[in-house]
Design a protein around this motif. Structure first.
Motif, PDB file in Angstrom:
ATOM      1  N   GLU A 143       9.574   2.638   8.145  1.00 19.93           N
ATOM      2  CA  GLU A 143      10.630   1.901   9.192  1.00 19.93           C
ATOM      3  C   GLU A 143      12.023   2.160   8.887  1.00 19.93           C
ATOM      4  N   ILE A 144      12.473   2.263   7.708  1.00 16.06           N
ATOM      5  CA  ILE A 144      13.725   2.638   7.389  1.00 16.06           C
ATOM      6  C   ILE A 144      14.021   4.060   7.886  1.00 16.06           C
ATOM      7  N   ALA A 145      13.207   5.128   7.607  1.00 14.38           N
ATOM      8  CA  ALA A 145      13.488   6.408   7.984  1.00 14.38           C
ATOM      9  C   ALA A 145      13.477   6.504   9.496  1.00 14.38           C
ATOM     10  N   LEU A 146      12.851   5.805  10.132  1.00 11.45           N
ATOM     11  CA  LEU A 146      12.690   5.539  11.736  1.00 11.45           C
ATOM     12  C   LEU A 146      13.987   5.054  12.482  1.00 11.45           C
ATOM     13  N   GLN A 147      14.715   4.493  11.525  1.00 13.27           N
ATOM     14  CA  GLN A 147      16.091   4.031  11.827  1.00 13.27           C
ATOM     15  C   GLN A 147      17.305   4.928  11.937  1.00 13.27           C
ATOM     16  N   GLY A 148      16.877   6.212  11.086  1.00 11.53           N
ATOM     17  CA  GLY A 148      17.778   7.282  10.971  1.00 11.53           C
ATOM     18  C   GLY A 148      17.902   8.162  12.069  1.00 11.53           C
ATOM     19  N   GLN A 149      18.423   9.473  11.807  1.00  5.47           N
ATOM     20  CA  GLN A 149      18.932  10.279  13.136  1.00  5.47           C
ATOM     21  C   GLN A 149      17.789  11.093  13.399  1.00  5.47           C
ATOM     22  N   TRP A 150      17.047  10.969  14.316  1.00  9.55           N
ATOM     23  CA  TRP A 150      15.983  11.827  14.735  1.00  9.55           C
ATOM     24  C   TRP A 150      16.378  12.727  16.006  1.00  9.55           C
ATOM     25  N   MET A 158       0.942  -1.068  -0.018  1.00  6.16           N
ATOM     26  CA  MET A 158       0.096  -0.013   0.034  1.00  6.16           C
ATOM     27  C   MET A 158       0.825   1.224  -0.138  1.00  6.16           C
ATOM     28  N   GLY A 159       0.518   1.948  -0.783  1.00  6.65           N
ATOM     29  CA  GLY A 159       1.497   3.362  -0.906  1.00  6.65           C
ATOM     30  C   GLY A 159       0.673   4.428  -0.689  1.00  6.65           C
ATOM     31  N   PHE A 160       1.386   5.658  -0.064  1.00  6.79           N
ATOM     32  CA  PHE A 160       0.814   6.930   0.406  1.00  6.79           C
ATOM     33  C   PHE A 160       1.261   7.953  -0.381  1.00  6.79           C
ATOM     34  N   LEU A 161       0.772   9.057  -0.188  1.00 11.80           N
ATOM     35  CA  LEU A 161       1.093  10.221  -0.988  1.00 11.80           C
ATOM     36  C   LEU A 161       2.605  10.334  -0.347  1.00 11.80           C
ATOM     37  N   PRO A 162       3.445  10.694  -1.100  1.00 13.74           N
ATOM     38  CA  PRO A 162       5.003  10.799  -0.543  1.00 13.74           C
ATOM     39  C   PRO A 162       5.071  11.879   0.519  1.00 13.74           C
ATOM     40  N   LEU A 163       6.066  11.694   1.324  1.00 10.98           N
ATOM     41  CA  LEU A 163       6.299  12.858   2.266  1.00 10.98           C
ATOM     42  C   LEU A 163       8.045  12.748   2.293  1.00 10.98           C
ATOM     43  N   SER A 164       8.238  14.273   2.007  1.00 12.64           N
ATOM     44  CA  SER A 164       9.994  14.338   2.191  1.00 12.64           C
ATOM     45  C   SER A 164      10.378  14.812   3.372  1.00 12.64           C
ATOM     46  N   LEU A 224      18.812  14.450  10.880  1.00 16.24           N
ATOM     47  CA  LEU A 224      19.670  15.260  11.430  1.00 16.24           C
ATOM     48  C   LEU A 224      20.861  15.348  10.844  1.00 16.24           C
ATOM     49  N   ASP A 225      21.272  14.050  10.119  1.00 17.81           N
ATOM     50  CA  ASP A 225      22.521  14.020   9.480  1.00 17.81           C
ATOM     51  C   ASP A 225      22.674  14.668   8.122  1.00 17.81           C
ATOM     52  N   GLY A 226      21.525  15.155   7.912  1.00 18.22           N
ATOM     53  CA  GLY A 226      21.561  15.948   6.476  1.00 18.22           C
ATOM     54  C   GLY A 226      20.799  15.063   5.193  1.00 18.22           C
ATOM     55  N   SER A 227      20.857  13.908   5.587  1.00 17.11           N
ATOM     56  CA  SER A 227      20.261  13.015   4.449  1.00 17.11           C
ATOM     57  C   SER A 227      18.786  13.282   4.434  1.00 17.11           C
ATOM     58  N   LYS A 228      18.247  13.352   3.007  1.00 18.25           N
ATOM     59  CA  LYS A 228      16.704  13.441   2.732  1.00 18.25           C
ATOM     60  C   LYS A 228      16.216  12.050   2.141  1.00 18.25           C
ATOM     61  N   MET A 229      14.887  11.957   2.578  1.00 16.36           N
ATOM     62  CA  MET A 229      14.284  10.800   2.004  1.00 16.36           C
ATOM     63  C   MET A 229      12.703  11.125   1.760  1.00 16.36           C
ATOM     64  N   ARG A 230      12.455  10.504   0.846  1.00 18.46           N
ATOM     65  CA  ARG A 230      10.766  10.563   0.118  1.00 18.46           C
ATOM     66  C   ARG A 230      10.168   9.288   0.851  1.00 18.46           C
ATOM     67  N   VAL A 231       9.198   9.340   1.556  1.00 21.57           N
ATOM     68  CA  VAL A 231       8.593   8.240   2.269  1.00 21.57           C
ATOM     69  C   VAL A 231       7.146   7.994   1.759  1.00 21.57           C
TER      70      VAL A 231
END
Length: 94
Positions: A25-32, A1-7, A11-18
């Motif tokens: 789940e991958i984004a939650l493992q990053g630096q918050w 299931m896909g959702f409208l993407p969030l950008s 904190l490490d400066g990396s950007k993701m489209r989720v």
């Protein structure tokens, strides 16, 4: 299931489209800012529950978005070209 993407920008400066539970789940493992914050913990719990089928994915994704907003990681959405043209036309009509 896909959702409208969030950008988001971690904190490490990396950007993701989720746009999926797996990407969240991958984004939650990053630096918050704070992995101890209640919205972050809720998002982790609900994303995991959505993956195992015990939570509605829409609710889990909304919790992820709320956590990103809470920690000021959500980037503003860019308008697509069609919406910009529509705004320009509407502005000309006023």
């Amino acid at each position: 299931m896909g959702f409208l993407p969030l950008s988001i920008e971690l904190l490490d400066g990396s950007k993701m489209r989720v746009s999926s539970i797996c990407e969240a789940e991958i984004a939650l493992q990053g630096q918050w800012r704070s992995k101890a914050a209640a919205p972050y913990k809720d998002a982790c719990r609900l994303i995991a529950a959505a993956k195992d089928g015990t939570c509605n994915p829409t609710i889990a994704f909304a919790a992820f978005k709320a956590a990103a907003i809470d920690q000021r990681l959500l980037l503003p959405a860019k308008k697509c070209g069609a919406l910009k043209m529509l705004d320009d036309v509407a502005k000309d009509m006023m």
